[in-house]
Design a protein around this motif. Structure first.
Motif, short mmCIF file in Angstrom:
data_model
loop_
_atom_site.label_atom_id
_atom_site.label_comp_id
_atom_site.label_asym_id
_atom_site.label_seq_id
_atom_site.Cartn_x
_atom_site.Cartn_y
_atom_site.Cartn_z
N GLY A 45 -5.29 12.24 2.67
CA GLY A 45 -5.26 13.06 3.88
C GLY A 45 -4.01 12.89 4.73
O GLY A 45 -4.02 12.13 5.69
N TRP A 97 -6.73 5.17 11.03
CA TRP A 97 -5.44 5.47 10.39
C TRP A 97 -5.08 6.92 10.72
O TRP A 97 -5.95 7.70 11.15
N ARG A 121 -12.81 5.41 -3.90
CA ARG A 121 -13.60 4.71 -2.87
C ARG A 121 -14.12 3.37 -3.41
O ARG A 121 -15.27 2.98 -3.17
N PRO A 146 1.40 3.33 4.80
CA PRO A 146 0.18 3.36 5.62
C PRO A 146 0.01 2.18 6.56
O PRO A 146 -0.38 2.37 7.72
N ASP A 147 0.29 0.97 6.09
CA ASP A 147 0.02 -0.18 6.97
C ASP A 147 1.03 -0.27 8.11
O ASP A 147 0.66 -0.56 9.25
N GLN A 183 -3.92 3.03 -3.53
CA GLN A 183 -4.48 4.13 -2.73
C GLN A 183 -5.44 4.99 -3.56
O GLN A 183 -6.42 5.52 -3.05
N ASP A 229 0.83 -1.22 0.00
CA ASP A 229 0.00 0.00 0.00
C ASP A 229 0.86 1.26 0.00
O ASP A 229 0.32 2.37 -0.04
N1 FO1 Z 1 -7.60 6.38 4.10
C1 FO1 Z 1 -8.60 7.11 3.61
O1 FO1 Z 1 -9.69 6.57 3.45
N2 FO1 Z 1 -8.43 8.43 3.26
C2 FO1 Z 1 -7.26 9.07 3.43
O2 FO1 Z 1 -7.13 10.24 3.11
C3 FO1 Z 1 -6.17 8.32 3.99
C4 FO1 Z 1 -4.94 8.90 4.25
C5 FO1 Z 1 -3.95 8.15 4.92
C6 FO1 Z 1 -2.75 8.75 5.29
C7 FO1 Z 1 -1.78 8.04 5.97
C8 FO1 Z 1 -2.02 6.70 6.28
O3 FO1 Z 1 -1.09 6.01 6.98
C9 FO1 Z 1 -3.20 6.08 5.93
C10 FO1 Z 1 -4.17 6.79 5.24
N3 FO1 Z 1 -5.39 6.20 4.89
C11 FO1 Z 1 -6.39 6.95 4.33
C12 FO1 Z 1 -5.62 4.76 5.12
C13 FO1 Z 1 -5.12 3.90 3.93
O4 FO1 Z 1 -5.48 4.43 2.71
C14 FO1 Z 1 -5.74 2.50 3.84
O5 FO1 Z 1 -6.79 2.29 4.70
C15 FO1 Z 1 -4.73 1.44 4.02
O6 FO1 Z 1 -3.65 1.57 3.14
C16 FO1 Z 1 -5.35 0.05 3.85
O7 FO1 Z 1 -4.74 -0.76 4.74
#
Ligand code: FO1
Length: 327
Positions: free
Chosen positions: A90, A66, A170, A47-48, A163, A36
């Motif tokens: 974000g 997150w 979405r 992110p993970d 992403q 990811d």
């Molecule tokens: N998930 C979202 O739904 N919207 C975001 O803007 C978003 C930003 C983000 C920033 C840093 C981070 O560590 C995770 C973030 N996530 C965001 C979560 C991420 O996209 C996913 O949920 C994971 O990659 C799936 O495991």
């Protein structure tokens, strides 16, 4: 007890919090998904890994699951004022600091595994967190974007970053294929295969079976090491009552031709990998089907409503592992 857990983001992190509560003295190694990961604003974002680190270290935004608690977005707003995006992702000010430190260390020549260890020095997650690989792997999703093609009404087929599929779109269009780009050439990070070989039990939390656990298993050597470890491998279904508890597991399961049900996910992993599988009590009727596939199965509550609920799930997973070991 030495426990190895293959983790994605929110589901993996919350399960780990429960596991730590259930067995506080266990030696837990987490192999984190890096498919990811994304490069934004010249920074490497993981992110993970960060979701696991912040959740176990007490810095997570609990509602979102997150990002950081007490977050502000001044930097993102300033970048947007310069017309610099993407705006759809974000990244907050506190979170930016993590990505700056990570990118600086990577630029200085440290591998991601060493950088992650350094970041964890601050957060003290109480587990050993290792990225699945130090090499670059990026999950891409093939989609057809409606109406943007040349022929009237036809869409444009293209591969986009995971992403972009998840956060910008979405998951609103079907995922036609999911490709962990770079996985075939990647090597497990230092410590990954050793942890698997020394484990007493290996757990698959209720993380996404395609883009989280599946991506970790796509790094050559990891799947084989787990299958050959000779210790119980127990998973928890991320699908409850034919729908993912959260996220878009149904969309990406369809892309790999797997129905979105608890038994189908168990069969997808297969008895060559999995010894035990927990399904939710609403899916109790499928226990027989999973056992017919050679995987011991139990139906227990699988909703991680709070840390205690996650701890009960972890205890059930370890009890199933003990049952498997006893046969
Ligand atoms: N998930 C979202 O739904 N919207 C975001 O803007 C978003 C930003 C983000 C920033 C840093 C981070 O560590 C995770 C973030 N996530 C965001 C979560 C991420 O996209 C996913 O949920 C994971 O990659 C799936 O495991």
């Amino acid at each position: 007890m030495r426990i190895v857990v293959l983790a994605g983001g929110i589901g993996g992190a919350r399960f780990l919090r429960g596991l730590k509560r259930a067995v506080p003295d266990a030696d837990i190694t987490v192999i984190g998904n890096t498919g990811d990961d994304i490069h934004l604003f010249g920074l490497k974002v993981c992110p993970d890994l960060d979701t696991v680190m912040y959740t176990l270290g007490g810095g997570i935004n609990e509602e979102q699951g997150w990002g950081r608690t007490d977050e502000t977005f001044h930097l993102k707003e300033e970048l947007a004022a310069y017309g610099v995006g993407p705006e759809w992702f974000g990244l907050g000010d506190r979170d930016f600091a993590t990505h700056i430190v990570r990118t600086q260390m990577l630029g200085a020549g440290y591998p991601l595994s060493a950088v992650t260890e350094a970041l964890c020095d601050r957060w003290k997650p109480g587990v050993r967190l290792i990225p699945m690989t130090d090499d670059r792997v990026e999950t891409h999703v093939a989609v057809t974007l409606p109406g943007s093609g040349s022929a009237a009404g036809a869409g444009e087929r293209k591969a986009i970053h995971f992403q972009e599929y998840w956060v910008r779109l979405r998951a609103s269009v079907p995922a036609e294929a999911v490709v962990p780009v770079g996985a075939e050439q990647a090597k497990p990070a230092p410590g990954v295969l050793e942890a698997i070989a020394e484990a007493d039990v290996i757990l698959f939390p209720p993380s996404n079976p395609v883009v989280s656990v599946g991506t970790i298993l796509a790094v050559p050597g990891i799947r084989e090491a787990i299958a050959d470890a000779g210790v119980p491998v127990v998973g928890l279904s991320p699908i409850v009552g034919d729908a993912p508890v959260r996220g878009m597991a149904d969309k990406v399961l369809a892309a790999v031709g797997v129905e979105s049900t608890a038994p189908a996910v168990a069969e997808h992993y297969g008895s060559g990998l999995l010894d035990g599988w927990l399904v939710d009590t609403v899916d109790a009727a499928c226990v027989e089907r999973v056992e017919a596939a050679g995987i011991r199965c139990r139906a227990v509550p699988l909703m991680m409503t709070d840390v205690d609920a996650a701890a009960r799930m972890a205890r059930e997973a370890l009890a199933l592992a003990a049952e498997v070991r006893a046969v």
